[in-house]
Design a protein around this motif. Sequence first.
Motif, mmCIF file in Angstrom:
data_model
loop_
_atom_site.group_PDB
_atom_site.id
_atom_site.type_symbol
_atom_site.label_atom_id
_atom_site.label_comp_id
_atom_site.label_asym_id
_atom_site.label_seq_id
_atom_site.Cartn_x
_atom_site.Cartn_y
_atom_site.Cartn_z
ATOM 1 N N LEU A 138 0.862 -1.187 0.000
ATOM 2 C CA LEU A 138 0.000 0.000 0.000
ATOM 3 C C LEU A 138 0.895 1.232 0.000
ATOM 4 C CD1 LEU A 138 -2.382 -1.233 2.846
ATOM 5 C CD2 LEU A 138 -2.626 -1.610 0.386
ATOM 6 N N SER A 139 0.820 2.029 -1.042
ATOM 7 C CA SER A 139 1.742 3.158 -1.143
ATOM 8 C C SER A 139 1.000 4.448 -1.456
ATOM 9 C CB SER A 139 2.794 2.889 -2.224
ATOM 10 O OG SER A 139 2.201 2.912 -3.506
ATOM 11 N N THR A 140 1.664 5.552 -1.183
ATOM 12 C CA THR A 140 1.148 6.875 -1.524
ATOM 13 C C THR A 140 2.308 7.838 -1.635
ATOM 14 O OG1 THR A 140 -0.477 8.578 -0.970
ATOM 15 C CG2 THR A 140 0.837 7.728 0.843
ATOM 16 N N TYR A 141 2.135 8.875 -2.415
ATOM 17 C CA TYR A 141 3.084 9.975 -2.354
ATOM 18 C C TYR A 141 2.631 10.898 -1.237
ATOM 19 C CZ TYR A 141 -0.427 11.107 -5.919
ATOM 20 O OH TYR A 141 -1.588 11.228 -6.621
ATOM 21 N N SER A 142 3.590 11.498 -0.539
ATOM 22 C CA SER A 142 3.274 12.357 0.596
ATOM 23 C C SER A 142 2.983 13.775 0.110
ATOM 24 C CB SER A 142 4.432 12.359 1.590
ATOM 25 O OG SER A 142 5.483 13.161 1.103
ATOM 26 N N THR A 143 2.878 14.686 1.025
ATOM 27 C CA THR A 143 2.591 16.085 0.681
ATOM 28 C C THR A 143 3.870 16.896 0.493
ATOM 29 O OG1 THR A 143 2.417 16.611 3.045
ATOM 30 C CG2 THR A 143 0.390 16.035 1.890
ATOM 31 N N ASN A 144 5.009 16.236 0.524
ATOM 32 C CA ASN A 144 6.298 16.905 0.377
ATOM 33 C C ASN A 144 6.735 16.841 -1.090
ATOM 34 O OD1 ASN A 144 8.835 17.946 0.624
ATOM 35 N ND2 ASN A 144 9.608 16.405 2.050
#
Length: 225
Positions: A138-144
Amino acid sequence: MAVRLFEARDHAVSYQKYRFSPPENLQSVIFSYLEEKKVDPLRLAVDVGCGSGQSTRVLAARFEKVVGTDISEAQIEAAKQAASFPNVSYHVCPAEELPFADGSVDLVTAFAAAHWFDMPKFMKEVDRVLRPHGCVALSTYSTNFSMHYKDCSERLTEIFTETQDLLFKYADEKVNLVIAEYKEVFESVPFPDKKRFLETMGVCSNETQVEIWMRNACVLGCKGP
């Protein structure tokens, strides 16, 4: 509780045009984990919350069969219309009600989608459908984020950050899982054998020359025997 957004046709069209495929670095992390856990043979992968299918298609070369699922009929229709592979198919269903037999799936993935799910119900489904020693990623790009384009990278990043800060005032509370880089998602994985991976990676869509560097979070887990 699950949150249902991005289901309209205009969302699906935008996703197909601009949504990023998982970065190659991230793909390497996931496939290396499968090798480490000796997941073989690789028969069936299920990509949950697949949207317009960019993430589903990157699994095609590794698995005998890949199924992308999404609750949005418009997203699934956009995925079906895109160029694909003969071993890839799509199905409309909620993340919490996967149409697969118990112990039949080798890998469950969700790219930039898991934070919208009803996590306790989804994890029960993951545990149910995975075969012994099957894995979840389970992956996501962060807000950085940082933007890179010719000599205006710094200014582009400033504009993007200012806009993002304004929009976050109206964001759904589920976005907090992304801001926390999937720490709570990691904690919800029901398997003792699990880890959380964080790394900054560069991506760009087919429709833009701007490269975006973003910090990615990836939660990996392996079901026991």
